[in-house]
Design a protein around this motif. Structure first.
Motif, PDB file in Angstrom:
ATOM      1  N   ARG A 170       0.465  -1.372  -0.185  1.00  0.00           N
ATOM      2  CA  ARG A 170      -0.261  -0.351   0.100  1.00  0.00           C
ATOM      3  C   ARG A 170       1.176   0.997   0.238  1.00  0.00           C
ATOM      4  NH1 ARG A 170      -4.494  -2.565  -1.570  1.00  0.00           N
ATOM      5  NH2 ARG A 170      -5.389  -4.291   0.000  1.00  0.00           N
ATOM      6  N   GLU A 171       0.486   2.773   0.201  1.00  0.00           N
ATOM      7  CA  GLU A 171       1.072   3.316  -0.279  1.00  0.00           C
ATOM      8  C   GLU A 171       1.718   3.879   1.482  1.00  0.00           C
ATOM      9  OE1 GLU A 171       1.751   5.388  -2.125  1.00  0.00           O
ATOM     10  OE2 GLU A 171       0.644   4.767  -3.498  1.00  0.00           O
ATOM     11  N   VAL A 172       3.169   4.168   2.305  1.00  0.00           N
ATOM     12  CA  VAL A 172       2.990   4.209   2.601  1.00  0.00           C
ATOM     13  C   VAL A 172       4.048   5.155   3.021  1.00  0.00           C
ATOM     14  CG1 VAL A 172       3.444   1.768   3.213  1.00  0.00           C
ATOM     15  CG2 VAL A 172       5.343   2.995   2.455  1.00  0.00           C
ATOM     16  N   GLU A 173       4.328   6.042   4.197  1.00  0.00           N
ATOM     17  CA  GLU A 173       4.648   7.662   4.436  1.00  0.00           C
ATOM     18  C   GLU A 173       6.151   8.164   4.879  1.00  0.00           C
ATOM     19  OE1 GLU A 173       1.965   9.165   8.224  1.00  0.00           O
ATOM     20  OE2 GLU A 173      -0.163   8.826   7.036  1.00  0.00           O
ATOM     21  N   THR A 174       6.433   6.096   5.089  1.00  0.00           N
ATOM     22  CA  THR A 174       8.456   6.293   5.690  1.00  0.00           C
ATOM     23  C   THR A 174       8.864   4.980   5.511  1.00  0.00           C
ATOM     24  OG1 THR A 174       7.683   5.628   7.806  1.00  0.00           O
ATOM     25  CG2 THR A 174       6.759   8.055   7.671  1.00  0.00           C
ATOM     26  N   ILE A 175      10.088   4.975   5.287  1.00  0.00           N
ATOM     27  CA  ILE A 175      10.959   4.002   4.773  1.00  0.00           C
ATOM     28  C   ILE A 175      10.589   2.664   5.473  1.00  0.00           C
ATOM     29  CG2 ILE A 175      12.770   3.074   4.640  1.00  0.00           C
ATOM     30  CD1 ILE A 175      13.982   5.808   3.148  1.00  0.00           C
ATOM     31  N   ARG A 246      -0.218 -16.312  -0.896  1.00  0.00           N
ATOM     32  CA  ARG A 246       0.768 -14.593  -0.133  1.00  0.00           C
ATOM     33  C   ARG A 246       1.095 -14.169  -1.330  1.00  0.00           C
ATOM     34  NH1 ARG A 246      -1.410 -10.796   2.662  1.00  0.00           N
ATOM     35  NH2 ARG A 246       0.947  -9.176   3.629  1.00  0.00           N
ATOM     36  N   ALA A 247       2.085 -15.301  -1.964  1.00  0.00           N
ATOM     37  CA  ALA A 247       2.903 -14.402  -2.844  1.00  0.00           C
ATOM     38  C   ALA A 247       2.185 -13.765  -4.036  1.00  0.00           C
ATOM     39  CB  ALA A 247       4.106 -15.305  -3.475  1.00  0.00           C
ATOM     40  N   VAL A 248       1.289 -14.901  -4.785  1.00  0.00           N
ATOM     41  CA  VAL A 248       0.302 -14.190  -5.639  1.00  0.00           C
ATOM     42  C   VAL A 248      -0.498 -12.907  -5.320  1.00  0.00           C
ATOM     43  CG1 VAL A 248      -1.470 -14.786  -7.030  1.00  0.00           C
ATOM     44  CG2 VAL A 248       0.164 -16.565  -6.635  1.00  0.00           C
ATOM     45  N   LEU A 249      -1.096 -12.469  -4.382  1.00  0.00           N
ATOM     46  CA  LEU A 249      -2.032 -11.844  -3.797  1.00  0.00           C
ATOM     47  C   LEU A 249      -0.547  -9.957  -3.484  1.00  0.00           C
ATOM     48  CD1 LEU A 249      -3.786  -9.990  -2.581  1.00  0.00           C
ATOM     49  CD2 LEU A 249      -3.278 -11.558   0.255  1.00  0.00           C
ATOM     50  N   LEU A 250       0.772 -10.606  -3.210  1.00  0.00           N
ATOM     51  CA  LEU A 250       1.166  -9.648  -3.232  1.00  0.00           C
ATOM     52  C   LEU A 250       1.853  -9.100  -4.664  1.00  0.00           C
ATOM     53  CD1 LEU A 250       3.858 -10.107   0.086  1.00  0.00           C
ATOM     54  CD2 LEU A 250       1.720  -9.090  -0.330  1.00  0.00           C
ATOM     55  N   SER A 251       2.104  -9.909  -5.236  1.00  0.00           N
ATOM     56  CA  SER A 251       2.632  -9.163  -7.035  1.00  0.00           C
ATOM     57  C   SER A 251       1.434  -8.927  -7.524  1.00  0.00           C
ATOM     58  CB  SER A 251       2.534 -10.619  -7.224  1.00  0.00           C
ATOM     59  OG  SER A 251       1.506 -11.475  -7.723  1.00  0.00           O
ATOM     60  N   PHE A 252      -0.001  -8.862  -7.301  1.00  0.00           N
ATOM     61  CA  PHE A 252      -1.276  -8.109  -7.939  1.00  0.00           C
ATOM     62  C   PHE A 252      -1.477  -6.613  -7.059  1.00  0.00           C
ATOM     63  CE2 PHE A 252      -3.221 -12.399  -8.782  1.00  0.00           C
ATOM     64  CZ  PHE A 252      -2.740 -12.525 -10.088  1.00  0.00           C
ATOM     65  N   ARG A 253      -0.687  -7.095  -5.067  1.00  0.00           N
ATOM     66  CA  ARG A 253      -1.205  -6.123  -5.408  1.00  0.00           C
ATOM     67  C   ARG A 253       0.257  -4.566  -5.631  1.00  0.00           C
ATOM     68  NH1 ARG A 253      -1.266  -6.867   0.921  1.00  0.00           N
ATOM     69  NH2 ARG A 253      -3.347  -7.195   0.282  1.00  0.00           N
ATOM     70  N   LEU A 254       1.484  -4.742  -5.777  1.00  0.00           N
ATOM     71  CA  LEU A 254       2.341  -4.491  -6.038  1.00  0.00           C
ATOM     72  C   LEU A 254       2.552  -3.641  -7.572  1.00  0.00           C
ATOM     73  CD1 LEU A 254       5.255  -6.738  -4.735  1.00  0.00           C
ATOM     74  CD2 LEU A 254       4.609  -4.313  -3.561  1.00  0.00           C
ATOM     75  N   GLN A 255       1.689  -4.791  -8.337  1.00  0.00           N
ATOM     76  CA  GLN A 255       1.558  -4.548  -9.633  1.00  0.00           C
ATOM     77  C   GLN A 255      -0.543  -3.293  -9.794  1.00  0.00           C
ATOM     78  OE1 GLN A 255       3.190  -4.510 -12.423  1.00  0.00           O
ATOM     79  NE2 GLN A 255       4.342  -6.561 -11.577  1.00  0.00           N
ATOM     80  N   LYS A 256      -0.635  -3.159  -8.226  1.00  0.00           N
ATOM     81  CA  LYS A 256      -1.977  -2.065  -8.592  1.00  0.00           C
ATOM     82  C   LYS A 256      -2.966  -2.979  -9.430  1.00  0.00           C
ATOM     83  CE  LYS A 256       0.440   2.189  -6.936  1.00  0.00           C
ATOM     84  NZ  LYS A 256       0.670   1.384  -5.896  1.00  0.00           N
ATOM     85  N   TRP A 257      -3.209  -4.135  -9.427  1.00  0.00           N
ATOM     86  CA  TRP A 257      -3.668  -4.763 -10.395  1.00  0.00           C
ATOM     87  C   TRP A 257      -5.213  -4.837  -9.631  1.00  0.00           C
ATOM     88  CZ3 TRP A 257      -0.529  -8.397 -13.174  1.00  0.00           C
ATOM     89  CH2 TRP A 257      -0.055  -8.622 -13.748  1.00  0.00           C
ATOM     90  N   GLN A 258      -6.485  -3.918  -9.067  1.00  0.00           N
ATOM     91  CA  GLN A 258      -7.253  -3.964  -8.282  1.00  0.00           C
ATOM     92  C   GLN A 258      -8.082  -5.035  -8.227  1.00  0.00           C
ATOM     93  OE1 GLN A 258      -7.343  -2.036  -5.249  1.00  0.00           O
ATOM     94  NE2 GLN A 258      -8.822  -3.896  -4.167  1.00  0.00           N
TER      95      GLN A 258
END
Length: 340
Positions: A170-175, A246-258
């Motif tokens: 998701r969008e994060v505010e800090t490192i 979980r790995a598949v979910l994270l890959s979709f999330r990082l690609q922003k494929w809602q």
């Protein structure tokens, strides 16, 4: 419209994408709770009052029972949230507490299951050498140390408010937030992948040793194979599928494929619900690991005809060792059988 939603930082990712699916999952968790609570209570009763685990070198098995109770305790609340159309509690404190307990349960179950597999591996493959796992089994303090080592792994679930207790990608505010989320994901994957590699290695080596042994030694080796294979079954059903999801979910999330993420979330949550049945499968591991526990459980809760069929006729709860007489010439020699 869906693409716009995916870029909206205020989207409520904690609401379920498909209420019907999650209501079904909530009923499945209720079923797991209804079956798991009495089963684990009965196992706990046998371990303490009938089997006396501290006298039978079964401290690690008892710790798996404790880990399963952590899981069973979470199921009613988790089912309630799913039934209400939420993936987590609206209370941040409850959300963090439940996720921490689930992390602790999973880590403890895996740690003690792998320790049991390593014990069988050293007993079979490296017979005659010093087995450090057997030494650890005799010390209750080692179990406490394992629990204490697992506690730091739950810290990333409590240091900040995660979106749905699950915000990586998701969008994060800090490192700092990004590092915290990443560390939590690393813990999630490594606590399953590394033990599974160890488990496969132990299984292959034990099976290879079984093929090379003579007929007289094969009974003990078959029991060792059943032990590690039962752990493989628990891993294959409870831990591996949700790890892949979980790995598949994270890959979709990082690609922003809602749209794809909404589907992956449902698959992942469904497989997580499936993983909770480890509280029902672990008693099978207890039976394969120690026939003395199996005899104690059957003699306590099963009808007479099953007791006559499955209980070892030499079963004795009060003894941790038995002797078997053999004849050599004119002498009779008693050979100790250390563990049932």
């Amino acid at each position: 419209m869906q693409k716009n939603m995916s870029t909206n930082s205020t989207i409520d990712h904690c609401r379920v994408p498909n209420p019907a699916t999650y209501k079904t999952l909530s009923w499945l968790m209720i079923g797991e709770f209804v079956l798991g609570l009495p089963l684990n209570l009965s196992v706990l009763y046998v371990f303490i009052f009938r089997f006396k685990f501290w006298k039978n070198k079964s401290i690690f098995l008892f710790n798996i029972v404790v880990a399963d109770f952590l899981l069973v305790a979470c199921l009613p609340a988790k089912a309630y949230h799913f039934h209400q159309g939420m993936r987590r509690s609206k209370s941040t404190a409850v959300c963090k507490l439940m996720l921490s307990m689930l992390f602790l349960n999973r880590g403890a179950s895996i740690a003690f299951l792998i320790t049991l597999s390593l014990d069988r591996y050293f007993n079979v493959v490296h017979l005659g050498r010093r087995n450090f796992v057997k030494v650890l089994k005799k010390s209750p303090q080692i179990s406490i140390v394992i629990w204490l080592l697992l506690l730091p792994l739950t810290i990333p679930t409590m240091v900040r408010t995660f979106e749905c207790c699950n915000s990586h990608g998701r969008e994060v505010e800090t490192i700092y937030h990004d590092v915290t989320d990443t560390f939590r994901e690393v813990v999630f994957f490594t606590q399953i992948i590394i033990p599974f590699i160890i488990l496969v290695y132990c299984t292959v080596r034990i099976v290879n040793r079984l093929r090379k042994k003579t007929v007289g030694e094969r009974t003990k080796l078959r029991r060792a194979v059943w032990v590690v294979m039962s752990v493989v079954v628990v891993f294959s059903i409870c831990f591996l599928p949700c790890t892949v999801a979980r790995a598949v979910l994270l890959s979709f999330r990082l690609q922003k494929w809602q749209a794809e993420e909404d589907v992956a979330v449902q698959v992942y949550d469904s497989l997580m619900v499936l993983s909770y049945i480890d509280c029902l499968l672990d008693p099978l591991v207890y039976c394969f690991c120690n026939s003395g526990f199996k005899d104690a459980y059957i003699s306590t809760f099963c009808p007479t005809f099953l007791q006559e069929k499955f209980i070892n006729p030499d079963f004795n709860l009060g003894a941790t060792t038995t002797t078997t007489p053999t004849h050599s010439g004119g002498r009779t020699i008693s050979l100790p059988i250390i563990e049932k």
